[in-house]
Design an enzyme around this catalytic site. Structure first.
Site, short mmCIF file in Angstrom:
data_model
loop_
_atom_site.label_atom_id
_atom_site.label_comp_id
_atom_site.label_asym_id
_atom_site.label_seq_id
_atom_site.Cartn_x
_atom_site.Cartn_y
_atom_site.Cartn_z
N LYS A 11 34.61 39.56 35.70
CA LYS A 11 34.84 40.81 34.96
C LYS A 11 33.61 41.72 34.98
O LYS A 11 32.51 41.29 35.33
CB LYS A 11 35.27 40.46 33.52
CG LYS A 11 36.64 39.73 33.45
CD LYS A 11 37.07 39.51 31.99
CE LYS A 11 38.43 38.83 31.92
NZ LYS A 11 38.90 38.67 30.51
N TYR A 51 47.63 43.26 33.02
CA TYR A 51 47.70 42.68 31.68
C TYR A 51 48.97 43.11 30.93
O TYR A 51 48.98 43.11 29.69
CB TYR A 51 46.45 43.05 30.88
CG TYR A 51 45.24 42.18 31.19
CD1 TYR A 51 45.28 40.81 30.95
CD2 TYR A 51 44.06 42.73 31.70
CE1 TYR A 51 44.19 40.00 31.21
CE2 TYR A 51 42.96 41.92 31.96
CZ TYR A 51 43.02 40.55 31.71
OH TYR A 51 41.93 39.75 31.96
N ASN A 114 34.33 38.75 28.25
CA ASN A 114 34.19 37.30 28.39
C ASN A 114 34.08 36.81 29.83
O ASN A 114 34.49 35.70 30.15
CB ASN A 114 35.31 36.58 27.61
CG ASN A 114 36.68 36.94 28.11
OD1 ASN A 114 36.82 37.71 29.05
ND2 ASN A 114 37.71 36.36 27.51
N HIS A 117 38.28 35.94 34.31
CA HIS A 117 39.71 35.69 34.11
C HIS A 117 40.12 34.57 35.05
O HIS A 117 39.62 34.47 36.17
CB HIS A 117 40.55 36.94 34.47
CG HIS A 117 41.99 36.61 34.72
ND1 HIS A 117 42.90 36.44 33.69
CD2 HIS A 117 42.67 36.33 35.86
CE1 HIS A 117 44.07 36.10 34.21
NE2 HIS A 117 43.96 36.03 35.52
N GLU A 128 49.72 36.87 40.34
CA GLU A 128 48.44 37.58 40.28
C GLU A 128 47.80 37.71 41.67
O GLU A 128 47.21 38.74 41.99
CB GLU A 128 47.50 36.89 39.30
CG GLU A 128 48.00 37.01 37.86
CD GLU A 128 47.24 36.15 36.85
OE1 GLU A 128 47.60 36.20 35.66
OE2 GLU A 128 46.30 35.44 37.25
P1 RTP Z 1 42.18 35.92 30.80
O1 RTP Z 1 43.67 36.20 30.85
O2 RTP Z 1 41.33 37.18 30.90
O3 RTP Z 1 41.78 34.86 31.77
O4 RTP Z 1 41.81 35.30 29.38
P2 RTP Z 1 42.62 34.21 28.57
O5 RTP Z 1 43.81 33.74 29.36
O6 RTP Z 1 41.62 33.19 28.14
O7 RTP Z 1 43.10 35.06 27.31
P3 RTP Z 1 44.43 35.94 27.12
O8 RTP Z 1 45.07 35.47 25.86
O9 RTP Z 1 45.25 35.98 28.37
O10 RTP Z 1 43.82 37.39 26.84
C1 RTP Z 1 43.42 38.22 27.91
C2 RTP Z 1 42.10 38.85 27.58
O11 RTP Z 1 42.27 39.75 26.48
C3 RTP Z 1 41.10 39.75 25.69
N1 RTP Z 1 41.42 39.35 24.33
N2 RTP Z 1 40.91 39.94 23.31
N3 RTP Z 1 40.22 40.68 20.69
C4 RTP Z 1 41.09 39.69 20.88
O12 RTP Z 1 41.60 39.07 19.97
C5 RTP Z 1 41.40 39.33 22.24
N4 RTP Z 1 42.22 38.37 22.60
C6 RTP Z 1 42.23 38.39 23.93
C7 RTP Z 1 40.12 38.77 26.29
O13 RTP Z 1 39.20 39.47 27.11
C8 RTP Z 1 41.00 37.88 27.12
O14 RTP Z 1 40.27 37.31 28.16
MG MG Z 2 45.26 35.01 30.19
#
Ligand code: RTP
Ligand code: MG
Length: 143
Positions: A11, A51, A114, A117, A128
């Site tokens: 990212k 997203y 973070n 991804h 994806e």
């Molecule tokens: P990613 O898709 O980016 O690999 O991350 P992930 O599966 O661990 O998390 P996901 O639930 O898919 O959320 C996608 C991205 O959205 C941001 N996020 N912000 N502020 C918040 O509560 C929150 N929750 C999620 C994060 O950057 C997350 O990686």
């Molecule tokens: Mg995710």
């Protein structure tokens, strides 16, 4: 366990920190191989489409704005159990909860920025990968 492919993004925060190589090195040291890779500035439409599953969430606007704030590295990683292996190497979404030694524990500052991804299932990995790479950009299995 069969050889599997997953999709990864380094990212904008991690690209800005100049730790692309350190992150790729963790993939390589843990049995994942880069089979496609490019640096790209995401457009708003690309980030929103990628997203789309989160479009009703409160953080969606900030997420899209962050993902378009600078260039990213999009990659396809290949290896045994690649989807799960990559998620383990990444650590929890919130870096404050990420296990020591994971990419997010070491390079991420917040849940919003973070570092990486990774696809969460083989089905999302296929979708994806196709979202970012055409067939001629994907190498056949490298031996
Ligand atoms: P990613 O898709 O980016 O690999 O991350 P992930 O599966 O661990 O998390 P996901 O639930 O898919 O959320 C996608 C991205 O959205 C941001 N996020 N912000 N502020 C918040 O509560 C929150 N929750 C999620 C994060 O950057 C997350 O990686
Ligand atoms: Mg995710």
């Amino acid at each position: 366990m069969a050889i599997e492919r997953t999709f990864s993004i380094i990212k904008p925060d991690a690209v800005a920190k100049n730790v692309i190589g350190e992150i790729v090195s963790r993939f390589e040291k843990n049995g994942l191989r880069v089979v496609a890779s490019k640096m790209q500035q995401l457009s708003q439409e690309q980030a929103e489409g990628f997203y789309a599953e989160h479009k009703e969430r409160g953080f969606f606007k900030d997420l899209v704005s962050f993902m378009t704030s600078g260039p990213v590295i999009v990659q396809v990683l290949e290896g045994e159990n690649a989807v799960l292996k990559n998620r383990e190497l990444m650590g929890a979404t919130n870096p404050k909860e990420a296990a020591p030694g994971t990419i997010r524990a070491d390079f991420a500052v917040s849940i919003d920025e973070n570092a990486v991804h990774g696809s969460d299932a083989p089905e999302s990995a296929a979708r994806e990968i196709a979202y970012f790479f055409s067939a001629d950009e994907l190498c056949d299995r490298i031996r």
